[in-house]
Scaffold this motif. Structure first.
Motif, PDB file in Angstrom:
ATOM      1  N   TYR A  24     -51.234 -25.361   8.144  1.00 29.59           N
ATOM      2  CA  TYR A  24     -51.066 -26.078   8.504  1.00 29.59           C
ATOM      3  C   TYR A  24     -50.525 -26.594   9.187  1.00 29.59           C
ATOM      4  CZ  TYR A  24     -54.773 -26.006   4.400  1.00 29.59           C
ATOM      5  OH  TYR A  24     -55.611 -26.034   4.271  1.00 29.59           O
ATOM      6  N   TYR A  25     -50.111 -27.958   9.577  1.00 30.29           N
ATOM      7  CA  TYR A  25     -48.428 -27.505  11.006  1.00 30.29           C
ATOM      8  C   TYR A  25     -49.032 -28.827  11.974  1.00 30.29           C
ATOM      9  CZ  TYR A  25     -51.140 -26.019  15.091  1.00 30.29           C
ATOM     10  OH  TYR A  25     -52.463 -25.339  16.163  1.00 30.29           O
ATOM     11  N   HIS A  26     -48.129 -29.325  12.340  1.00 32.04           N
ATOM     12  CA  HIS A  26     -47.852 -30.262  13.691  1.00 32.04           C
ATOM     13  C   HIS A  26     -47.230 -29.425  14.235  1.00 32.04           C
ATOM     14  CE1 HIS A  26     -47.796 -33.197  16.342  1.00 32.04           C
ATOM     15  NE2 HIS A  26     -48.765 -33.985  15.233  1.00 32.04           N
ATOM     16  N   PRO A  27     -47.878 -29.620  16.212  1.00 37.44           N
ATOM     17  CA  PRO A  27     -47.415 -29.074  16.807  1.00 37.44           C
ATOM     18  C   PRO A  27     -46.263 -29.222  17.720  1.00 37.44           C
ATOM     19  CG  PRO A  27     -49.530 -29.646  17.785  1.00 37.44           C
ATOM     20  CD  PRO A  27     -49.466 -30.351  16.352  1.00 37.44           C
ATOM     21  N   LEU A  28     -45.814 -30.781  17.470  1.00 37.06           N
ATOM     22  CA  LEU A  28     -44.166 -30.902  17.977  1.00 37.06           C
ATOM     23  C   LEU A  28     -43.709 -30.645  16.365  1.00 37.06           C
ATOM     24  CD1 LEU A  28     -43.317 -32.311  19.933  1.00 37.06           C
ATOM     25  CD2 LEU A  28     -43.861 -34.770  18.469  1.00 37.06           C
ATOM     26  N   SER A  29     -43.577 -30.367  15.444  1.00 35.47           N
ATOM     27  CA  SER A  29     -42.830 -29.838  14.945  1.00 35.47           C
ATOM     28  C   SER A  29     -42.321 -28.871  14.737  1.00 35.47           C
ATOM     29  CB  SER A  29     -43.591 -29.610  13.144  1.00 35.47           C
ATOM     30  OG  SER A  29     -42.894 -28.746  12.284  1.00 35.47           O
ATOM     31  N   SER A  30     -40.791 -28.784  14.492  1.00 32.79           N
ATOM     32  CA  SER A  30     -39.738 -27.964  14.703  1.00 32.79           C
ATOM     33  C   SER A  30     -40.213 -26.684  14.257  1.00 32.79           C
ATOM     34  CB  SER A  30     -38.431 -28.551  15.215  1.00 32.79           C
ATOM     35  OG  SER A  30     -37.890 -29.437  14.182  1.00 32.79           O
ATOM     36  N   PHE A  31     -39.967 -26.952  12.858  1.00 33.17           N
ATOM     37  CA  PHE A  31     -39.592 -26.258  12.018  1.00 33.17           C
ATOM     38  C   PHE A  31     -41.539 -25.410  11.762  1.00 33.17           C
ATOM     39  CE2 PHE A  31     -36.415 -28.510   9.551  1.00 33.17           C
ATOM     40  CZ  PHE A  31     -35.667 -27.029   9.567  1.00 33.17           C
ATOM     41  N   CYS A  32     -42.304 -26.071  12.042  1.00 32.44           N
ATOM     42  CA  CYS A  32     -43.769 -25.562  12.253  1.00 32.44           C
ATOM     43  C   CYS A  32     -43.574 -24.366  13.505  1.00 32.44           C
ATOM     44  CB  CYS A  32     -45.025 -26.269  13.377  1.00 32.44           C
ATOM     45  SG  CYS A  32     -45.179 -27.267  11.369  1.00 32.44           S
ATOM     46  N   TRP A  33     -42.897 -25.057  14.354  1.00 37.29           N
ATOM     47  CA  TRP A  33     -42.911 -23.393  15.590  1.00 37.29           C
ATOM     48  C   TRP A  33     -42.413 -22.264  15.480  1.00 37.29           C
ATOM     49  CZ3 TRP A  33     -39.852 -26.549  20.940  1.00 37.29           C
ATOM     50  CH2 TRP A  33     -40.496 -27.765  21.065  1.00 37.29           C
TER      51      TRP A  33
END
Ligand SMILES: N[C@@H](CCC(=O)N[C@@H](CS)C(=O)NCC(=O)O)C(=O)O
Length: 216
Positions: free
Chosen positions: A6-15
C-alpha cells in the motif's frame, strides 16, 4: 501474489520500501492509495489505523508490516535476495539502522516540515518554524556527509541506509541545495543511477506536478 504494498508513487517514505523491493527483485502487488479519496482512505485505515504509508501486507504469513524501515527489515528477514539490505554482522547491522534513523530524523522529517509550510493556508504560515527546519536539514547534511563510506552509505554493499538516503536527499535537495555538500551530491547522483532507484523515480514522474517545491 503473497505481498501487497500500500503506497503512493510520490510518497518519500514509500520510496524507501519500493527501492528495497525493486533492488531485491521481489514480486508484489502494487496498491496505490489515494488519501484524498475518503473511501480509499477509510479502506486503507482498515489495513493500518494510522493510514500512513507504506504498509506491506503478506497474505502467506498473515502479517501486516507498517513503517518504511520495518518493511525493509521484513524483506531482509524473509527474502534471500534482500538479506544484504540489513547486514547480518551485528555491528554493521547497527550502523545501517543508525544511518537510516539519522537520515529520517535529521533530514527527511525536517524537510517534510518545509513542505508542510507550502501547503498551509494563508494566515497559518510559520516562517520561524520553516527557518528552523531549514537549519536542521543543513545540520543533517553536515552530520551524514562524513558517515557515507562510499560508494554506498555502508561501503560496497547497498543497504537499508541507502534506501533511506535516496528519498531524503532527493527531496531535501529542492529546499536546501546539496551543492555545498559535494560528497552528498556525488552520492545522490550514484543513487539516482541505480536501476531500482531509477525505476522508482520514473514511476513518480507523472505525479511530480503535485510536489509543492517542484517549481520553486
Ligand atoms: N515513519 C513512517 C512515516 C510514514 C509517513 O509519514 N508517510 C507519509 C507519506 S511520505 C504519509 O502517509 N502521509 C499521509 C498522512 O500523514 O496523512 C514510515 O517510515 O513509514
Amino acid at each position: 501474489m503473497s505481498l501487497t504494498l500500500y503506497y503512493h508513487p510520490l510518497s518519500s517514505f514509500c520510496w524507501k520500501s519500493l527501492i528495497a523491493l525493486y533492488d531485491a527483485d521481489i514480486p508484489f502487488e502494487p496498491r496505490i492509495v489515494n488519501l484524498g479519496d475518503p473511501d480509499d482512505r477509510a479502506a486503507f485505515a482498515k489495513v493500518w489505523p494510522l493510514a500512513k504509508f507504506p504498509v506491506l501486507r503478506d497474505e502467506a504469513r498473515g502479517q501486516t508490516i507498517p513503517e518504511s524501515s520495518i518493511v525493509v527489515e521484513y524483506l531482509a528477514q524473509h527474502y534471500p535476495s534482500a538479506a544484504s539490505l540489513v547486514p547480518a554482522d551485528p555491528d554493521a547491522g547497527r550502523q545501517a539502522r543508525l544511518l537510516d534513523r539519522l537520515i529520517d530524523s535529521y533530514i527527511h522529517l525536517p524537510f517534510q516540515g518545509i513542505v508542510s509550510e507550502r501547503l498551509r493556508p494563508e494566515g497559518e504560515k510559520d516562517p520561524f518554524g520553516v527557518e528552523q527546519a531549514r537549519g536542521k536539514v543543513g545540520q543533517g547534511y553536515d552530520l551524514i556527509a562524513p558517515m557515507i563510506a562510499g560508494p554506498w552509505a555502508m561501503g560496497e554493499t547497498f543497504t537499508l541506509a541507502d534506501c533511506a538516503a535516496l528519498p531524503a536527499l532527493y527531496y531535501a535537495d529542492y529546499a536546501i541545495s546539496l551543492d555545498a555538500w559535494p560528497k552528498l551530491r556525488g552520492y545522490l547522483d550514484r543513487l539516482k543511477a541505480r536501476p531500482s532507484v531509477a525505476r522508482v523515480l520514473a514511476e513518480a514522474e507523472p505525479f511530480f506536478q503535485y510536489f509543492p517545491l517542484k517549481n520553486g
